[in-house]
Design an enzyme around this catalytic site. Structure first.
Site, short mmCIF file in Angstrom:
data_model
loop_
_atom_site.label_atom_id
_atom_site.label_comp_id
_atom_site.label_asym_id
_atom_site.label_seq_id
_atom_site.Cartn_x
_atom_site.Cartn_y
_atom_site.Cartn_z
N GLY A 47 -76.37 -59.03 79.28
CA GLY A 47 -76.36 -59.11 77.82
C GLY A 47 -75.39 -58.09 77.26
O GLY A 47 -74.92 -57.19 77.97
N GLN A 52 -71.93 -52.22 71.12
CA GLN A 52 -71.36 -51.71 72.38
C GLN A 52 -69.84 -51.85 72.43
O GLN A 52 -69.20 -51.20 73.26
CB GLN A 52 -71.99 -52.42 73.59
CG GLN A 52 -73.44 -52.04 73.82
CD GLN A 52 -73.99 -52.75 75.04
OE1 GLN A 52 -74.43 -53.89 74.97
NE2 GLN A 52 -73.95 -52.07 76.18
N CYS A 100 -77.57 -50.54 81.88
CA CYS A 100 -76.87 -50.85 80.64
C CYS A 100 -75.38 -50.65 80.87
O CYS A 100 -74.99 -49.66 81.50
CB CYS A 100 -77.36 -49.92 79.53
SG CYS A 100 -76.55 -50.19 77.95
N LEU A 101 -74.58 -51.56 80.36
CA LEU A 101 -73.13 -51.44 80.53
C LEU A 101 -72.58 -50.20 79.82
O LEU A 101 -71.50 -49.73 80.17
CB LEU A 101 -72.43 -52.70 80.00
CG LEU A 101 -72.79 -54.00 80.73
CD1 LEU A 101 -72.16 -55.18 80.03
CD2 LEU A 101 -72.39 -53.95 82.20
N HIS A 142 -84.07 -54.97 75.12
CA HIS A 142 -82.98 -54.03 75.42
C HIS A 142 -81.81 -54.25 74.46
O HIS A 142 -81.28 -53.29 73.89
CB HIS A 142 -82.54 -54.23 76.88
CG HIS A 142 -81.37 -53.39 77.28
ND1 HIS A 142 -81.45 -52.39 78.22
CD2 HIS A 142 -80.07 -53.40 76.86
CE1 HIS A 142 -80.27 -51.81 78.35
NE2 HIS A 142 -79.41 -52.41 77.55
N GLU A 143 -81.42 -55.51 74.28
CA GLU A 143 -80.25 -55.79 73.43
C GLU A 143 -80.54 -55.47 71.97
O GLU A 143 -79.69 -54.91 71.27
CB GLU A 143 -79.79 -57.24 73.60
CG GLU A 143 -79.31 -57.61 74.99
CD GLU A 143 -78.30 -56.65 75.58
OE1 GLU A 143 -77.50 -56.06 74.81
OE2 GLU A 143 -78.31 -56.46 76.80
N HIS A 146 -80.17 -51.95 70.92
CA HIS A 146 -78.80 -51.50 70.61
C HIS A 146 -78.51 -51.61 69.12
O HIS A 146 -77.71 -50.84 68.58
CB HIS A 146 -77.77 -52.34 71.38
CG HIS A 146 -77.55 -51.92 72.80
ND1 HIS A 146 -77.00 -50.71 73.14
CD2 HIS A 146 -77.80 -52.56 73.97
CE1 HIS A 146 -76.91 -50.63 74.47
NE2 HIS A 146 -77.39 -51.74 74.99
#
Ligand code: NI
Length: 178
Positions: A47, A52, A100-101, A142-143, A146
């Site tokens: 995701g 981000q 996480c990226l 999680h997304e 953000h």
């Protein structure tokens, strides 16, 4: 379409509360979503949230059939979710590992609600409402975090389960270490 730079933890742009999307079916929104998919796929991510890549809008994408970063995870439908609202459908939470990226090379076990409803709209301002469980529910939480300026390390309760992917999961492909 383009792969965009993913901001890393420590960048203050990851700590902002995102603004709602108000304009739909514009070339700008379509291009942003295309770039987000290019960026997520390039990074083998499950995701990605617009903040981000430095865009402070309430827009997340996620989904995969099989994900190298989460090889045991069931598939999640490819989704564009805009202006989301989450409602927990049970008080129950469970701990599981996530990465996480924006936090490359690390993983932690994080508690998340096991059962929730998410509502919002897609890229055409068409309503979305889904009741989900398990990994799908985890990815969405999680997304959407953000969009609130929350990175998963801020959710960790047991810091003994926070570490380097290559140490905790040595069998994982080092190219997918984030
Ligand atoms: Ni993330």
């Amino acid at each position: 379409m383009a792969v965009r730079e993913i901001l890393k933890m420590g960048d203050p742009r990851l700590l902002r509360v995102a603004e709602p999307v108000r304009d739909f079916n514009t070339p700008e929104l379509d291009a942003l979503i295309a770039d987000m998919f290019d960026t997520m796929h390039h990074a083998n991510g499950a995701g990605l949230a617009a903040p981000q890549i430095g865009v402070n809008l309430q827009l997340v994408i996620y989904g995969f059939k099989q994900n190298e970063r989460y090889p045991d995870a069931p598939s999640v439908p490819e989704t564009v979710l805009i202006n989301p609202v989450l409602t927990a459908l049970s008080e129950r939470k469970e701990d599981d590992f996530e990465g996480c990226l924006s936090v490359p090379g690390l993983r932690a076990s994080v508690p998340r609600f096991t059962h929730l409803r998410y509502e919002g709209v897609d890229q055409h301002n068409k309503p979305i409402s889904r009741d989900v469980t398990g990994f799908h529910a985890r990815v969405v939480q999680h997304e959407v975090d953000h969009l609130l300026g929350i990175l998963y390390p801020m959710r960790i309760e047991d810091f003994s389960k926070f570490g380097y992917t290559e140490v905790m999961f040595p069998d994982m492909d080092p190219n997918d270490d984030d």
